[in-house]
Design an enzyme around this catalytic site. Sequence first.
Site, PDB file in Angstrom:
ATOM      1  CB  SER A  50     -30.539 -53.378  22.279  1.00  0.00           C
ATOM      2  OG  SER A  50     -30.467 -52.476  23.589  1.00  0.00           O
ATOM      3  CB  SER A  60     -29.072 -53.413  26.099  1.00  0.00           C
ATOM      4  OG  SER A  60     -30.454 -53.986  25.733  1.00  0.00           O
ATOM      5  CE  LYS A 106     -29.129 -49.205  22.492  1.00  0.00           C
ATOM      6  NZ  LYS A 106     -29.484 -49.896  23.764  1.00  0.00           N
TER       7      LYS A 106
END
Lengths: 493, 483
Positions: free
Chosen positions: A158, A182, A78
């Site tokens: 997210s 997330s 990420k």
Amino acid sequence: MSDLIKLSITEALTALRNKEFTAVELVRSHIEQSEKNKHLNIYITETFDKALSMAKIADQNYHDGKARKLEGIPVGVKDLFCTKGVKTTAGSRMLSNFVPPYDSTISQNIENSGTIMLGKTNMDEFAMGSSNTTSYFGDVINPWKAEGNDADLVPGGSSGGSAAAVSSFSVMAAFGSDTGGSIRQPAAFTGLVGVKPTYGRCSRWGMVAFASSLDQAGIFTRNTKDSALMLEAMMGFDEKDSTSINKEVPELVSACSQSIKNMRIGIPYELMKTEGVDNEIIQMWEKSIEIMKAEGAEIVNISLPNAKYALAVYYVIAPAEASSNLARYDGVRYGHRTNKDNLTLEEMYIYTRSEGFGDEVKRRIMIGTYVLSASHMEAYYLKAQKVRRLIVNDFNDAFEKCDAILLPSAPSAAFKIGEKQDNPLTMYLNDIFTIPASLAGLPCSSVPAAITKNGLPLGMQLITPAFDEYSLLRASSAIERGVSDIDFIPRGF
Amino acid sequence: MAYIIGNTGKWEYVIGLEVHAQVASKAKLFSGAATEFGSEPNSQVSLIDAAMPGMLPVLNKHCVEQAIKTGLGINAKINKVSIFDRKNYFYADLPQGYQISQFYLPIVQDGYLLIKTEEGKEKKIRINRIHLEQDAGKSMHDQSPDCSLIDLNRSGIALMEIVTEPDLSSPYEAAEYVKKLRSLLRCIGSCDGNMEQGSLRCDANISVRKAGDMLGTRCEIKNVNSVKNIIKAIEYEAARQVEILENGGVVDQETRLFDANTGETRTMRLKENSNDYRYFPDPDLLPVYVEDVLIEKLRSELPELPDAKIRRYVKEFGLSQYDAEVIVADEEIAKYFEEASLGANPKIVANWICSELFGKLNKNNIELADCKITPIMIRELVSLIEDGTISGKIAKSIFEEMFESGENPEKIVTAKGLVQLADSNTLEPIIDEIIAGHPDSVAEYRNGKEKLFGFFVGQVMKKTGGKANPQMVNDLLKAKLSK
């Protein structure tokens, strides 16, 4: 070679050790798959060349008998984890030009274990979002599509890029972060196993901060055993993070094949009546309870009376911390700075931050600034902290009666891009089931547990007491075994 | 008690001080970066000090211990649990966009210092709190014509903010308080107390009132960075407020800046423009738990504190209160004194230090550390006087020599043949010669002009190059002249 991408990590490691194929071949097949899936907008920055040269080193290590635990496994990271020499944007224009001169502890740990990063995955801006539609670098598209409808769906957020990367077979595992859901919500939306360990297990050093008291790194894989392997590599005490916990990292892989006989599974039945939850979610929940029973678990009714306040508490505490954490992005030292001239310092701040941040980030900074202001601190921030304590107490009470808690990960399946966009409150409701465990800092997972009539995956969430990742994976794998007849593979993959 | 005399009569000063003392520590409060003064700009900046994304603070335990020791030194309560909070505001030299400080629960609370007022009376100055916080960087607006530059070397350095109650009633008391605090900090070793280098900075809260009235509106004066300026700033500010009030005006609550060049204060920001700092506990840091064992360990490590030292010097060494206070005021001088008086009469040593040594240092404008005279040399000099080897007068010239050359006194005495003449077989012929050489003076003396005795002493000293033992000269002269 294309079937290399379908292997589990355990299978791939065995094959690499047995020289059935090389790390270069494994990495190349995933690069090819990534190229094929460009339209999903998985990566903000691709590091394919570097990955190939690392794969050569991995092969050399196998040849020399020096292979590390996860040598040669292609992964996504990420874009919230700082990576030395590789752009790290947090999905924001504010950091669109930021190349860190340091590695986050997590990226260091996973590189040391031998994994190979194919790229930095797309995400909601500063990890604020539940649909991966707030990224400065564009929406991420879910590899899954509903039956008979080609509309693009959100991958959840997210950590949407990481979820899409694993479910599209572009990487074997991907690292994410979970502040209020997330990892778990996107894992549920893409048919993956997602695990967020206990707060303090993974160092936050070098991870771009959203809400410091909630942020925790975690993992996406296609099965529980792969998650266990990755978690063992990423967790661990770090003296550079004062909130990191100095506890030995448990062995987790064996948990995934252990029976759950006599394990007590707690069900907060009261939450089944939560408003706005799809019927199919409730059906999956009921079916999962049956699976647990069949696997030998004892089902216990538990109560989380304050869980209904969790969303409100979260949307006070997380924005409060974010408003302060994001103050450093001021255009003075790094990142975006307005190119307007002849500005006072204050004007420079205003233009830089107005240009650098997107709407959702601005919204949360404003909420956070408001709840911390002298005249509202007491009514919002302090009150929220007190209720947070009550929620923690609820869990403590519940764990007197059970070893793990079972509830859905999200109130619905993946929705269309653009849906729920006009009303932030509906968007926030996505996290209604994931936030309580986040507020309590507990280890939790999402495991694929059903496919809707429309052909979309749904996930069940498991929560265990702090530091009991072992029980978490043990219970998670029971669900996995119970639905082994279902293929959680998006159409066309 | 000092007053401001206005047109309408006497006004009282009400003063509280906030002293920012840089914690003596090689590393910063939350990062490992160095803290050396005067280094190349931005050469002592870690990723944490520059607030790079994802960086986290880790508390420097040494700094906490220094604050606890200081708290013990001011007789304060050490909080077993204290918390670091974020004070949020934007400024170019504040990289995080917040300062990590202790707002709600500081590490030290409720202490005091004793000072001497103008009248020589002891007065208790209550200290509300000591909290730990980070320093900001430095903005430089005069280095480039078209931009400001930032130096982050100071960013993250540990400060103790030491806050008094409004107990100070004159500029003199404020100055005394700062001097006393500085000597305490130096003695404990928790701050070097160097005001020129900014290790000790002072903000003053000042208001005025007529005796018996309620507290007036206060102004905070920032950056008063020497004891002299504390006096000047308070005097100026109080006079300004009195003038406003006597002309029927109202004092605005505001933050003002002291300009050392003009000796004036000027508005920095009004209260209505002040920031809402949005204090909240820093989620990157755990509460600080201090155990009794640690407090007791630190207490046992405390050196003798200034007040106790003054009492000891007066009681055991027989020093005057004044000399004792002067010596103790500076930790370096106290150490120097103690070493010099090992084996020599402390009272005489103190006299030499307070008169001759200080005189020399002041005249030549040098620091004790740069002085060539070591404590051992003072000790030897005093011993030479005490055992009669040299006279006090000779000692002064030896002192001059020591100061210039750094040579030890015994060597100077031997090299220059300065050993005192205390042998009557040597002195008698000299005295006889002088008496014989001044028959008129002898006659006058014998006729009752006894003042001339000094003349004869002077002649003997002249003849002996000042080396004659004065007492012996006196005795011999008296005997011979009265014959």
